[in-house]
Motif scaffolding. Structure first.
Motif, PDB file in Angstrom:
ATOM      1  N   THR A   6     -32.074  -7.261  -6.188  1.00 51.99           N
ATOM      2  CA  THR A   6     -31.384  -7.140  -5.139  1.00 51.99           C
ATOM      3  C   THR A   6     -31.158  -6.097  -4.485  1.00 51.99           C
ATOM      4  O   THR A   6     -31.077  -5.776  -3.307  1.00 51.99           O
ATOM      5  N   GLY A   8     -32.695  -3.152  -4.842  1.00 57.88           N
ATOM      6  CA  GLY A   8     -33.843  -2.698  -4.216  1.00 57.88           C
ATOM      7  C   GLY A   8     -34.079  -3.100  -2.560  1.00 57.88           C
ATOM      8  O   GLY A   8     -34.356  -2.412  -1.841  1.00 57.88           O
ATOM      9  N   HIS A   9     -33.934  -4.479  -2.456  1.00 54.81           N
ATOM     10  CA  HIS A   9     -34.051  -5.006  -1.246  1.00 54.81           C
ATOM     11  C   HIS A   9     -32.923  -4.672  -0.176  1.00 54.81           C
ATOM     12  O   HIS A   9     -33.318  -4.143   0.988  1.00 54.81           O
ATOM     13  N   ALA A  12     -33.763  -1.149   0.991  1.00 54.86           N
ATOM     14  CA  ALA A  12     -34.851  -1.279   2.022  1.00 54.86           C
ATOM     15  C   ALA A  12     -34.323  -1.582   3.445  1.00 54.86           C
ATOM     16  O   ALA A  12     -35.115  -1.077   4.284  1.00 54.86           O
ATOM     17  N   GLY A  13     -33.494  -2.414   3.290  1.00 58.11           N
ATOM     18  CA  GLY A  13     -32.991  -2.932   4.597  1.00 58.11           C
ATOM     19  C   GLY A  13     -32.228  -1.751   5.354  1.00 58.11           C
ATOM     20  O   GLY A  13     -32.212  -1.794   6.494  1.00 58.11           O
ATOM     21  N   TYR A 210     -40.724   0.814   5.271  1.00 61.14           N
ATOM     22  CA  TYR A 210     -40.426  -0.265   3.942  1.00 61.14           C
ATOM     23  C   TYR A 210     -38.974  -0.293   3.741  1.00 61.14           C
ATOM     24  O   TYR A 210     -38.196   0.369   4.099  1.00 61.14           O
TER      25      TYR A 210
END
Lengths: 210, 210
Positions: A6, A8-9, A12-13, A210
């Protein structure tokens, strides 16, 4: 938010929301060098595709073998040839591999041209990759078709009384088998070409995406 | 330098040498919307792959048909079943399409998750596309193999005295044919998935890279 995934995402956002700075984008010299190495691998793979297409077709076409077959009434020996064009599966195989060999020859030359002008490589790539994918499907299907029919020739099928023919036409079967093996190699080369194109495209995406 | 093509290439070279400006890069909102539409198409295609895998396997597995076959000495009628597992080609077909269906089910769920979080889509894509390419080859080969053997069942081959069986086992042959048609549709869906991935990747490359 406690798990690594979570975190990591969400990171990325955040990166996507950031405005891109020129330092994120790789320099033209580095890009050109990367393009050159991809183009070199592309030329080698396309030449291998051409070679495997030609070898598979030549081995299949030269598979003719004539044997004396005994017929019971009256007791005679008659010469019976075995040729690849007695089976629609092998005709399709020859057609598909011929197209693959021709495509390999043409695109090897175009890729050699791209090797001299690395700037034009990504543009060429985007045109080739569609045909690479379609041809991969066609060559894989041709390998499967010839393999399926060749296996019946090798082992027969007792349930439907299709007798094996490789005990009589040994030389013919060796040609068919070798041709299918070369075609399988051609399929692997086409898969590698598609994966190389995808890898090359993904390398050109700026990291901040990314 | 007078030809259009040469002029185009030298212009491309100049563009690569230029330093990238932030105006070249698309905004995060536009990128997110584009990601969302690709992810939606991805979910639909992956669901179609799952559906075609399941349908092809079910139709193939339920193809059993038993017929009374006359045997000459002594003149009896004996029941003879035709099943898919009497042919190695059809066993390979069922295995390949089962894997495709399972892969379709798993990746549909993961793609649905990506639809909720569009920022994570490109990262997922780069993992899926390798398996998409490999599975495309496997499903295309399975379709070809079953098609080659099914064609012998339909038409026979007089050269090697493999008699056709579809005049006796009509229901069995209709199942096999339908299953191969669905599998062909699955191959097309996999090819579209690979092409969608490539198109989606190429959309993320900044224009100044060309």
């Amino acid at each position: 938010m406690a798990s690594t995934e979570t975190a990591g995402h969400s990171e990325a956002g955040k990166l996507v929301d950031k405005a891109a700075t020129p330092s994120d984008i790789r320099g033209p010299a580095e890009r050109a060098a990367s393009s050159r190495s991809f183009a070199a691998a592309d030329v080698v793979l396309r030449f291998l595709l051409f070679a495997s297409g030609v070898v598979a077709v030549v081995v299949m076409v030269t598979s003719k073998q004539t044997e004396l077959i005994p017929i019971p009434i009256p007791p005679f020996l008659i010469p019976r040839p075995a040729k690849f064009n007695q089976s629609p599966a092998f005709i399709y195989f020859v057609a598909a591999l011929s197209v693959a060999g021709l495509y390999g020859a043409i695109t090897t030359l175009i890729s050699l041209f791209a090797l001299c002008k690395p700037a034009s490589y990504p543009r060429l790539l985007s045109h080739f990759v569609i045909f690479d994918v379609l041809l991969f499907g066609i060559v894989a299907a041709a390998t499967g078709t010839a393999g399926g029919v060749g296996y019946i020739g090798l082992k027969g099928n007792s349930h439907v009384q299709w007798r094996k023919i490789c005990d009589i036409y040994g030389e013919f079967c060796r040609h068919i088998g070798a041709s299918i093996a070369v075609s399988l190699f051609g399929s692997v080369v086409l898969a590698l070409l598609v994966l190389l194109s995808i890898y090359s495209l993904s390398k050109r995406i700026p990291k901040h995406s990314y």
